[in-house]
Write a protein that holds these residues in place. Structure first.
Motif, mmCIF file in Angstrom:
data_model
loop_
_atom_site.group_PDB
_atom_site.id
_atom_site.type_symbol
_atom_site.label_atom_id
_atom_site.label_comp_id
_atom_site.label_asym_id
_atom_site.label_seq_id
_atom_site.Cartn_x
_atom_site.Cartn_y
_atom_site.Cartn_z
ATOM 1 N N ASN A 67 0.843 -1.199 0.000
ATOM 2 C CA ASN A 67 0.000 0.000 0.000
ATOM 3 C C ASN A 67 0.876 1.246 0.000
ATOM 4 O OD1 ASN A 67 0.591 -0.635 2.882
ATOM 5 N ND2 ASN A 67 -0.668 1.173 3.265
ATOM 6 N N ARG A 68 0.294 2.372 -0.302
ATOM 7 C CA ARG A 68 1.067 3.575 -0.578
ATOM 8 C C ARG A 68 1.483 4.339 0.672
ATOM 9 N NH1 ARG A 68 -3.709 4.997 -4.591
ATOM 10 N NH2 ARG A 68 -3.164 3.611 -6.337
ATOM 11 N N LEU A 69 0.688 4.239 1.727
ATOM 12 C CA LEU A 69 0.893 5.099 2.889
ATOM 13 C C LEU A 69 1.668 4.394 4.000
ATOM 14 C CD1 LEU A 69 -2.618 6.823 3.126
ATOM 15 C CD2 LEU A 69 -0.620 7.463 1.753
ATOM 16 N N TYR A 70 2.080 5.183 4.990
ATOM 17 C CA TYR A 70 2.757 4.647 6.172
ATOM 18 C C TYR A 70 1.830 3.720 6.940
ATOM 19 C CZ TYR A 70 4.651 4.822 10.979
ATOM 20 O OH TYR A 70 5.113 4.513 12.231
ATOM 21 N N ARG A 71 0.594 4.087 7.071
ATOM 22 C CA ARG A 71 -0.384 3.248 7.762
ATOM 23 C C ARG A 71 -0.732 2.036 6.914
ATOM 24 N NH1 ARG A 71 -6.466 4.734 7.952
ATOM 25 N NH2 ARG A 71 -6.338 2.479 8.203
ATOM 26 N N SER A 72 -1.353 1.029 7.531
ATOM 27 C CA SER A 72 -1.803 -0.132 6.774
ATOM 28 C C SER A 72 -3.174 -0.572 7.286
ATOM 29 C CB SER A 72 -0.770 -1.261 6.843
ATOM 30 O OG SER A 72 -0.460 -1.585 8.184
ATOM 31 N N TYR A 73 -3.226 -1.640 8.084
ATOM 32 C CA TYR A 73 -4.498 -2.132 8.618
ATOM 33 C C TYR A 73 -4.270 -2.594 10.046
ATOM 34 C CZ TYR A 73 -2.864 -6.977 8.341
ATOM 35 O OH TYR A 73 -2.168 -8.147 8.551
ATOM 36 N N HIS A 74 -5.351 -2.785 10.783
ATOM 37 C CA HIS A 74 -5.232 -3.332 12.140
ATOM 38 C C HIS A 74 -6.554 -3.963 12.557
ATOM 39 C CE1 HIS A 74 -7.504 -0.022 14.049
ATOM 40 N NE2 HIS A 74 -6.848 0.792 13.226
ATOM 41 N N SER A 75 -6.594 -4.534 13.736
ATOM 42 C CA SER A 75 -7.741 -5.329 14.180
ATOM 43 C C SER A 75 -9.018 -4.523 14.363
ATOM 44 C CB SER A 75 -7.407 -6.031 15.503
ATOM 45 O OG SER A 75 -6.334 -6.925 15.341
#
Length: 330
Positions: free
Chosen positions: A114-122
């Protein structure tokens, strides 16, 4: 709604939690599922990839398939994707029963970074909400069903209990192997007999961290990387700061679906095996289920983590969730 008495009975080696879990994740094979990928652009400039499978019911006029009003959105677990066997098997079962299937890959899980620093989480529900609303707005489907496994299940339950608008087409939710209390789940994974699971997760997460270091060297450094020794360390140095939490414990508290369960009004199934190596304590929310008209909690004695083996093409968990969807429509 009182606890549901489960009809599932494990046999032979599948009574063992570790055999059931590992066989289902690493040995089981699912063939014959065709997927077409769609990329959805998100409001913050990132994207999600959705892998579609379509109803296999004949249209009766010589065509290959019947147009359906039913669609199921599937959400995977930690470091999973739409190609995991539990996703493919559920997609295969649903398409055979007249559902289109949208298997959602969380940010960075589709094989493309993905492009951003963030991704996914619970506890990430904004992306989930965006995808559900996107599909609901297409006016193609009358009935939308939501299915989540493990991490994806926790996010779905949180989504359902957040008291935010849910499209009227959404009819039911089914979840399997859900750590509704993230801190309790981490404590369970930290037991010595569960070292293989936490080690596998940690290696995958650290690998992703290394890749992201190349794109964000100012905030993701080799020095920080070397401090990651445990899953909690990873959540302290990446998951929490990347997604707006103070630290890992703040993340576990705010991202857990447990406190959101009493607010759920949609028909919702939670199927958690009593011997699941990932679950502990409040991950079996029997008190909330007993007080709810919408929350159906089924706790089979065996099944491991998403390992409800049943002879044939499909597991008990998949057949049970399909039945739950069908009962809701009826």
């Amino acid at each position: 709604m009182p606890l549901i008495t489960s009809k599932f009975r494990a046999s032979g080696l599948f009574k063992n939690t570790h055999f059931s879990t590992i066989y289902s994740a690493k040995i089981r094979q699912v063939r014959g599922v065709h997927q077409d990928r769609e990329r959805i652009e998100l409001p913050d400039g990132d994207f999600l990839d959705i892998d579609w499978s379509y109803s296999l019911l004949p249209d009766g006029d010589g065509g290959s398939r019947k147009q359906t009003q039913n669609v199921a959105l599937l959400f995977h677990g930690l470091e999973g994707n739409a190609q995991r066997t539990y996703m493919l098997a559920m997609a295969k079962l649903l398409t055979q029963h007249g559902y289109d299937v949208a298997a959602v890959n969380f940010r960075g899980c589709s094989g493309s970074d993905n492009r951003l620093y963030r991704s996914y989480h619970s506890g990430e529900t904004d992306d989930m909400r965006f995808v559900i609303q996107n599909i609901a707005a297409r006016d193609r489907y009358t009935n939308i069903f939501l299915y989540g496994v493990s991490l994806g299940g926790n996010a779905l339950l949180k989504y359902a209990g957040e008291k935010k608008e849910i499209p009227s087409q959404v009819k039911a939710i089914a979840t399997v192997g859900v750590p509704v209390d993230l801190k309790a789940s981490l404590e369970q994974l930290n037991y010595s007999e569960n070292w293989v699971y936490r080690t596998s997760f940690l290696l995958d997460l650290k690998s992703k961290y290394r890749k992201k270091m190349q794109k964000f060297p100012e905030i993701m450094t080799p020095e920080i990387y070397r401090t990651i020794k445990t899953l909690k360390d990873f959540d302290d140095v990446y998951t929490a700061p990347a997604h707006g939490f103070k630290n890992a414990l703040d993340y576990y508290e705010k991202a857990s679906s447990y406190e959101f369960l009493p607010e759920i009004t949609l028909p919702t199934l939670i199927l958690n095996a009593r011997n699941d190596s990932f679950l502990h304590g409040h991950c079996y929310p029997d008190i909330y289920a007993a007080q709810s008209k919408s929350l159906f909690l089924e706790i089979p004695k065996n099944g491991g983590h998403v390992g409800f083996y049943k002879p044939g093409d499909f597991y008990y968990s998949e057949l049970r969730c399909l039945d739950f969807f069908e009962e809701t429509v009826e």
